[in-house]
Motif scaffolding. Structure first.
Motif, PDB file in Angstrom:
ATOM      1  N   GLN B 176     -15.117  53.581   5.881  1.00 30.48           N
ATOM      2  CA  GLN B 176     -15.874  54.344   4.869  1.00 30.48           C
ATOM      3  C   GLN B 176     -16.863  55.359   5.434  1.00 30.48           C
ATOM      4  O   GLN B 176     -17.669  55.913   4.699  1.00 30.48           O
ATOM      5  CB  GLN B 176     -16.632  53.389   3.911  1.00 30.48           C
ATOM      6  CG  GLN B 176     -15.733  52.603   2.988  1.00 30.48           C
ATOM      7  CD  GLN B 176     -14.974  53.507   2.016  1.00 30.48           C
ATOM      8  OE1 GLN B 176     -15.534  54.438   1.455  1.00 30.48           O
ATOM      9  NE2 GLN B 176     -13.695  53.247   1.826  1.00 30.48           N
ATOM     10  N   ILE B 177     -16.802  55.623   6.719  1.00 30.78           N
ATOM     11  CA  ILE B 177     -17.797  56.515   7.306  1.00 30.78           C
ATOM     12  C   ILE B 177     -17.511  57.970   6.942  1.00 30.78           C
ATOM     13  O   ILE B 177     -18.376  58.671   6.414  1.00 30.78           O
ATOM     14  CB  ILE B 177     -17.838  56.376   8.846  1.00 30.78           C
ATOM     15  CG1 ILE B 177     -18.163  54.941   9.244  1.00 30.78           C
ATOM     16  CG2 ILE B 177     -18.842  57.364   9.443  1.00 30.78           C
ATOM     17  CD1 ILE B 177     -19.592  54.531   9.086  1.00 30.78           C
ATOM     18  N   SER B 178     -16.283  58.419   7.220  1.00 29.09           N
ATOM     19  CA  SER B 178     -15.997  59.823   6.952  1.00 29.09           C
ATOM     20  C   SER B 178     -15.995  60.084   5.452  1.00 29.09           C
ATOM     21  O   SER B 178     -16.423  61.143   4.999  1.00 29.09           O
ATOM     22  CB  SER B 178     -14.669  60.226   7.580  1.00 29.09           C
ATOM     23  OG  SER B 178     -13.672  59.316   7.177  1.00 29.09           O
ATOM     24  N   GLU B 179     -15.556  59.081   4.685  1.00 24.62           N
ATOM     25  CA  GLU B 179     -15.580  59.209   3.229  1.00 24.62           C
ATOM     26  C   GLU B 179     -17.006  59.410   2.750  1.00 24.62           C
ATOM     27  O   GLU B 179     -17.277  60.257   1.897  1.00 24.62           O
ATOM     28  CB  GLU B 179     -14.992  57.959   2.561  1.00 24.62           C
ATOM     29  CG  GLU B 179     -13.487  57.773   2.730  1.00 24.62           C
ATOM     30  CD  GLU B 179     -13.106  57.135   4.066  1.00 24.62           C
ATOM     31  OE1 GLU B 179     -13.987  57.001   4.954  1.00 24.62           O
ATOM     32  OE2 GLU B 179     -11.917  56.786   4.246  1.00 24.62           O
ATOM     33  N   LEU B 180     -17.916  58.636   3.311  1.00 25.29           N
ATOM     34  CA  LEU B 180     -19.319  58.734   2.913  1.00 25.29           C
ATOM     35  C   LEU B 180     -19.866  60.128   3.192  1.00 25.29           C
ATOM     36  O   LEU B 180     -20.468  60.760   2.320  1.00 25.29           O
ATOM     37  CB  LEU B 180     -20.151  57.680   3.658  1.00 25.29           C
ATOM     38  CG  LEU B 180     -21.664  57.761   3.488  1.00 25.29           C
ATOM     39  CD1 LEU B 180     -22.073  57.577   2.037  1.00 25.29           C
ATOM     40  CD2 LEU B 180     -22.369  56.708   4.355  1.00 25.29           C
ATOM     41  N   LEU B 181     -19.617  60.612   4.400  1.00 29.04           N
ATOM     42  CA  LEU B 181     -20.164  61.920   4.756  1.00 29.04           C
ATOM     43  C   LEU B 181     -19.600  62.999   3.838  1.00 29.04           C
ATOM     44  O   LEU B 181     -20.323  63.882   3.357  1.00 29.04           O
ATOM     45  CB  LEU B 181     -19.850  62.245   6.219  1.00 29.04           C
ATOM     46  CG  LEU B 181     -20.550  63.485   6.770  1.00 29.04           C
ATOM     47  CD1 LEU B 181     -22.065  63.323   6.723  1.00 29.04           C
ATOM     48  CD2 LEU B 181     -20.106  63.786   8.195  1.00 29.04           C
ATOM     49  N   LEU B 182     -18.301  62.890   3.580  1.00 27.79           N
ATOM     50  CA  LEU B 182     -17.662  63.875   2.719  1.00 27.79           C
ATOM     51  C   LEU B 182     -18.208  63.803   1.291  1.00 27.79           C
ATOM     52  O   LEU B 182     -18.485  64.817   0.652  1.00 27.79           O
ATOM     53  CB  LEU B 182     -16.153  63.615   2.718  1.00 27.79           C
ATOM     54  CG  LEU B 182     -15.264  64.802   2.396  1.00 27.79           C
ATOM     55  CD1 LEU B 182     -15.581  65.973   3.318  1.00 27.79           C
ATOM     56  CD2 LEU B 182     -13.796  64.405   2.535  1.00 27.79           C
ATOM     57  N   ASP B 183     -18.386  62.589   0.791  1.00 31.07           N
ATOM     58  CA  ASP B 183     -18.941  62.411  -0.553  1.00 31.07           C
ATOM     59  C   ASP B 183     -20.348  62.981  -0.642  1.00 31.07           C
ATOM     60  O   ASP B 183     -20.704  63.632  -1.623  1.00 31.07           O
ATOM     61  CB  ASP B 183     -18.971  60.917  -0.922  1.00 31.07           C
ATOM     62  CG  ASP B 183     -17.571  60.383  -1.191  1.00 31.07           C
ATOM     63  OD1 ASP B 183     -16.635  61.205  -1.288  1.00 31.07           O
ATOM     64  OD2 ASP B 183     -17.409  59.141  -1.280  1.00 31.07           O
ATOM     65  N   VAL B 184     -21.130  62.713   0.389  1.00 28.32           N
ATOM     66  CA  VAL B 184     -22.495  63.243   0.391  1.00 28.32           C
ATOM     67  C   VAL B 184     -22.439  64.766   0.384  1.00 28.32           C
ATOM     68  O   VAL B 184     -23.164  65.424  -0.364  1.00 28.32           O
ATOM     69  CB  VAL B 184     -23.299  62.737   1.615  1.00 28.32           C
ATOM     70  CG1 VAL B 184     -24.657  63.428   1.705  1.00 28.32           C
ATOM     71  CG2 VAL B 184     -23.490  61.232   1.548  1.00 28.32           C
ATOM     72  N   ALA B 185     -21.545  65.303   1.208  1.00 30.12           N
ATOM     73  CA  ALA B 185     -21.427  66.765   1.295  1.00 30.12           C
ATOM     74  C   ALA B 185     -21.102  67.359  -0.075  1.00 30.12           C
ATOM     75  O   ALA B 185     -21.742  68.315  -0.518  1.00 30.12           O
ATOM     76  CB  ALA B 185     -20.354  67.136   2.311  1.00 30.12           C
ATOM     77  N   HIS B 186     -20.120  66.768  -0.770  1.00 30.76           N
ATOM     78  CA  HIS B 186     -19.740  67.277  -2.094  1.00 30.76           C
ATOM     79  C   HIS B 186     -20.903  67.184  -3.060  1.00 30.76           C
ATOM     80  O   HIS B 186     -21.207  68.133  -3.784  1.00 30.76           O
ATOM     81  CB  HIS B 186     -18.534  66.500  -2.639  1.00 30.76           C
ATOM     82  CG  HIS B 186     -17.236  66.978  -2.066  1.00 30.76           C
ATOM     83  ND1 HIS B 186     -16.761  68.247  -2.269  1.00 30.76           N
ATOM     84  CD2 HIS B 186     -16.316  66.357  -1.283  1.00 30.76           C
ATOM     85  CE1 HIS B 186     -15.607  68.404  -1.633  1.00 30.76           C
ATOM     86  NE2 HIS B 186     -15.314  67.252  -1.021  1.00 30.76           N
ATOM     87  N   ARG B 187     -21.522  66.034  -3.073  1.00 34.16           N
ATOM     88  CA  ARG B 187     -22.657  65.811  -3.965  1.00 34.16           C
ATOM     89  C   ARG B 187     -23.757  66.845  -3.770  1.00 34.16           C
ATOM     90  O   ARG B 187     -24.259  67.438  -4.710  1.00 34.16           O
ATOM     91  CB  ARG B 187     -23.265  64.439  -3.680  1.00 34.16           C
ATOM     92  CG  ARG B 187     -22.939  63.334  -4.623  1.00 34.16           C
ATOM     93  CD  ARG B 187     -23.422  63.603  -6.011  1.00 34.16           C
ATOM     94  NE  ARG B 187     -22.455  62.928  -6.855  1.00 34.16           N
ATOM     95  CZ  ARG B 187     -22.632  62.594  -8.105  1.00 34.16           C
ATOM     96  NH1 ARG B 187     -23.746  62.929  -8.724  1.00 34.16           N
ATOM     97  NH2 ARG B 187     -21.699  61.966  -8.774  1.00 34.16           N
ATOM     98  N   VAL B 188     -24.125  66.970  -2.486  1.00 28.96           N
ATOM     99  CA  VAL B 188     -25.231  67.882  -2.170  1.00 28.96           C
ATOM    100  C   VAL B 188     -24.851  69.296  -2.580  1.00 28.96           C
ATOM    101  O   VAL B 188     -25.642  70.014  -3.186  1.00 28.96           O
ATOM    102  CB  VAL B 188     -25.575  67.822  -0.656  1.00 28.96           C
ATOM    103  CG1 VAL B 188     -26.489  68.970  -0.259  1.00 28.96           C
ATOM    104  CG2 VAL B 188     -26.223  66.492  -0.321  1.00 28.96           C
ATOM    105  N   TYR B 189     -23.613  69.670  -2.277  1.00 31.37           N
ATOM    106  CA  TYR B 189     -23.195  71.036  -2.590  1.00 31.37           C
ATOM    107  C   TYR B 189     -23.188  71.271  -4.095  1.00 31.37           C
ATOM    108  O   TYR B 189     -23.671  72.289  -4.582  1.00 31.37           O
ATOM    109  CB  TYR B 189     -21.825  71.316  -1.981  1.00 31.37           C
ATOM    110  CG  TYR B 189     -21.410  72.748  -2.166  1.00 31.37           C
ATOM    111  CD1 TYR B 189     -22.143  73.781  -1.571  1.00 31.37           C
ATOM    112  CD2 TYR B 189     -20.290  73.078  -2.936  1.00 31.37           C
ATOM    113  CE1 TYR B 189     -21.781  75.101  -1.747  1.00 31.37           C
ATOM    114  CE2 TYR B 189     -19.925  74.404  -3.106  1.00 31.37           C
ATOM    115  CZ  TYR B 189     -20.672  75.415  -2.517  1.00 31.37           C
ATOM    116  OH  TYR B 189     -20.322  76.730  -2.696  1.00 31.37           O
TER     117      TYR B 189
END
Ligand SMILES: Nc1nc2c(ncn2[C@@H]2O[C@H](COP(=O)(O)OP(=O)(O)OP(=O)(O)O)[C@@H](O)[C@H]2O)c(=O)[nH]1
Ligand SMILES: [Mg+2]
Lengths: 520, 227
Positions: B176-189
């Motif tokens: 779940q590490i890369s998923e987390l980073l990607l999810d955070v990225a989408h959210r923030v954007y």
């Protein structure tokens, strides 16, 4: 002790004074023992990098006057029952520590066991209220009754207006250092002198101060005498553990000096100049390290770093693995500079896999990006020069063998230039490769060192023969030299080696020392 | 920091920009908060290097960067990996001040770290401006199932109640590490990037320092820690 007998060997310049600029033109080609401070091999050409302290004395001067007093105490009779607990007699209390869960995995040690008692050197730190703060072996909880005994001893003797310094019994020494608001206790089976042990306790004291500042420590204990300081030190015990390990192993801590990465002076000068150019308003010190070796140090004009502070920085950097990937940014108190406040250190490696670590010390805690920018500018400058390559090459052989010196029967030596606060030493030869042998060797050097720096009877030179090696120590106003020969060597040979070695160091000093330290 | 263009590790495919028009790069300040030993530095190392190594406790703070490519933008994560040790708490506000994303990390095998994460949340909430920070609750060490003390449901409940996002990860296994980073990225954007001036654009030499964005200093002196 003001009216007491004259204190020997402590008449040097005051520890915190800035050094006089010593631009020496008359650097002797063939130095002889007895040459003056500032012209010895390895002395800096312009100004020293460090606080010019009579280093060792500087560390222990405060304790000095009590040594004699302690000698009296020493003879005052048999150790008490209580004491026997401390020094590991059979009478040691059985401690019921079964129900106390050990806090630190590595310290799960039964404090009532023979193994625990037989450690060569114990170190305890407690608060003035007697609360345990640190123990080198075992857990503080399990040791609370031992700590209680120590406190009883400390307060007993303090009440007599006669601060307790040390107790000797059965091959064991117990040394106390009261540094309000902390009390440090060392229990040693080594043959180190009280003074050496006190010096080590001082280091531990400074280690703790460097994490919290003395101001904060005082503040905490003024508000709550009973405060459990372990809360604030939690997670940093490994720094103290590592420092104690260094004290057993690193000649730099013994000599109050640091050693340099051997590097052609042309390359070192370029590195220093690049660091000098990458300055910023609040930047005070730029330190480039290769492992435990100094590559260069550039400082703000009029600001001097103390070797103790530098060793604390070495210990911090050497103990943490985490800043390798990114850039570290941490508050750090440099207690010899100022015990009241924090500096902020930017810690980063020049390359992730590299040994080269850059430490930029700023006074401003919001300076991270400025420091990061300084590093970038330094790297840009450096990468354009061949010096960077030269430095990386030098990293492949960070030491030299004693054979290069060409003195028969010489196995190892330590040479410290007093005015620069730098020392040089070859790698340990094959026969001293094991950990035990190196620690034994360090023990021999410590012994020589304490003879040269004896509080009441300091020696200028000292020769010692044993079955395993012959040793010579020599101190002048300019340098300290410790030589280790095979048992085949003779005293005459040892003495004649001094000149030869000094000549060799003079020839190599460009490479082994930092002769032109810079400021910004 | 030579890994700016590495792909997000661990399988999740990130969309590299295939459009011809230049994609803008925004700076995202992300802070990792939580008790000592919960695995913040290990997560950070996964984020930037996809590696797991035994680390020593962080002193002060570590700063790392990682570039994430989204469809319509590139985000340059500036990660502040704080030290969980109590003695460094007084300097932590330096790092969460002005953060676009905050990961509140706890260790699923240690309940006290879960409680501590809630204390961090309280502290964050007294400082942050609603809508300016994406707060993510992260239960790390998901591989320690047999000694779990905090159930995933509990984590999820807390997140729901406080309006946070929630993920369980394992820095050890990479789960779940890369998923987390990607999810955070989408959210923030989506949440912050869309706002006027929500994210600043990245220039090669960023002289606008995020530290200085908000000059109000919540602490007079960093000497004040403790009881
Ligand atoms: N089993 C397991 N261990 C982990 C995991 N993540 C980290 N660890 C271990 O937990 C310990 C602490 O990890 P760190 O990443 O240093 O913890 P931290 O949160 O950065 O701690 P501080 O820097 O002191 O605040 C290390 O020994 C890691 O190897 C994980 O996902 N699973
Ligand atoms: Mg960490």
């Amino acid at each position: 002790m003001d009216g007491g007998p004259q204190k020997p060997a402590v008449g040097w310049e005051n520890g915190m004074l800035a050094p006089v600029d010593r631009l020496r033109t008359e650097r002797a080609d063939s130095p002889v023992p007895g040459l003056v401070e500032g012209t010895e091999p390895g002395a800096g050409q312009q100004s020293a990098m460090f606080v010019h302290a009579q280093s060792f004395e500087d560390l222990t001067a405060e304790a000095e006057e009590d040594v004699e007093r302690e000698a009296e105490l020493d003879e005052s009779g048999e150790p008490s029952e209580d004491l026997k607990v401390l020094v590991g007699e059979e009478t040691i209390e059985k401690q019921h520590n079964d129900d106390i869960p050990p806090e630190r995995g590595t310290k799960e040690e039964d404090v009532s066991s023979e193994a625990w008692r037989s450690h060569r050197k114990h170190v305890f730190v407690l608060s003035e209220a007697g609360k345990p703060i640190y123990t080198r072996y075992g857990t503080e909880e399990a040791l609370s009754s031992t700590m209680g005994v120590m406190m009883a001893l400390v307060s007993f003797v303090e009440a007599e207006k006669n601060i307790i310094r040390s107790i000797h019994a059965d091959g064991c020494k117990v040394v106390f250092l009261a540094k309000s608001p902390l009390v440090l206790v060392g229990v040693s089976r080594t043959c180190q002198s009280d003074k050496e042990l006190l010096r080590e306790l001082q280091y531990i004291y400074y280690q703790i101060v460097s994490l919290l500042t003395l101001t904060q420590l005082n503040h905490i204990f003024q508000h709550k005498q009973n405060y459990d300081l372990r809360r604030l030190l939690a997670g940093s015990e490994y720094l103290t553990d590592n420092l104690l390990h260094r004290l057993d192993r690193d000649p730099g801590l013994l000599l109050s000096a640091v050693t340099c990465l051997p590097l052609a002076s042309s390359a070192r000068d370029v590195v220093s100049a690049s660091l000098q150019a990458a300055k910023a308003k609040n930047l005070v010190f730029s330190i480039l390290l290769a492992g435990d070796r100094l590559v260069t140090l550039v400082r703000k004009k009029d600001q001097f770093l103390h070797h103790i502070d530098l060793h604390l920085v070495f210990n911090l950097v050497g103990s943490s693995s985490s800043s390798r990937e990114g850039e570290g940014w941490t508050p750090i108190c440099l207690p010899k500079f100022n015990t009241a406040g924090f500096f902020h250190a930017h810690i980063s490696y020049l390359e992730p896999a590299s040994e080269l670590c850059l430490i930029l010390v700023s006074t401003d805690r919001e300076d991270f990006f400025n420091m990061s920018d300084c590093k970038q500018r330094f790297l840009e400058r450096l990468s354009k020069r061949s010096a960077y390559q030269a430095m990386k090459e030098a990293l492949k052989c960070p030491s030299y063998s004693v054979e290069q010196v060409g003195i028969p029967e010489l196995r190892h030596f330590l040479y410290k230039s007093k005015s620069s606060g730098l020392y040089t030493s070859p790698e340990f030869p094959a026969i001293y490769q094991s950990d035990e042998e190196q620690e034994r060797m360090m023990g021999l050097y410590q012994d020589l060192h304490s003879h040269l720096h004896h509080p009441t009877r300091p020696l200028r030179s000292f020769y010692r023969c044993s079955e395993t090696e012959n040793l010579l120590a020599w101190v002048t106003s300019g340098f300290e030299l410790y030589l280790c020969f095979s048992p085949l060597g003779t005293k005459a040979l040892a003495h004649s080696a001094v000149n030869k070695l000094l000549k060799w160091i003079r020839k190599e000093e460009d490479r082994l020392f930092i002769l032109s330290p810079l400021t910004y | 920091m030579g890994d700016d263009h590495q792909q997000v590790p661990g399988g999740a495919q990130l969309h590299r920009n295939t459009l011809s028009r230049p994609v803008r790069t925004f700076r995202v300040k992300m802070v990792l908060l939580g008790s000592s030993g919960v695995g913040k530095s290990s997560l950070a190392l996964r984020f930037v290097k996809d590696e797991f190594r035994n680390t020593s406790p962080t002193v002060g703070c570590a700063y790392l960067t990682r570039v994430v490519h989204l469809n319509h933008a590139t985000l340059r994560f500036e990660i502040w990996d704080t030290a969980g040790q109590e003695k460094y708490h007084s300097v932590t506000p330096l790092y969460y001040r002005g953060a676009h994303a905050a990961l509140l990390v706890y260790d699923i095998s240690k309940r006290e770290t879960f409680i501590r994460a809630q204390v961090w949340l309280k502290e964050l909430q007294t400082h942050y401006i609603p809508g300016s920070t994406v707060i993510w609750l992260v239960g790390n060490k998901g591989d320690l199932e047999e000694v779990r003390q905090v159930s995933a449901q509990e984590g999820q409940n807390l997140a729901d109640e406080k309006g946070l996002l929630f993920t369980e990860t394992s820095a050890l296994s990479g789960e779940q590490i890369s998923e987390l980073l990607l999810d955070v990225a989408h959210r923030v954007y989506e949440c912050i990037g869309a706002q006027q001036g929500g994210l600043s654009e990245w220039q090669e030499t960023p002289f606008v320092h995020m530290h200085h964005r908000n000059t109000s200093n919540p602490l007079a002196s960093c000497c004040k820690v403790g009881p």
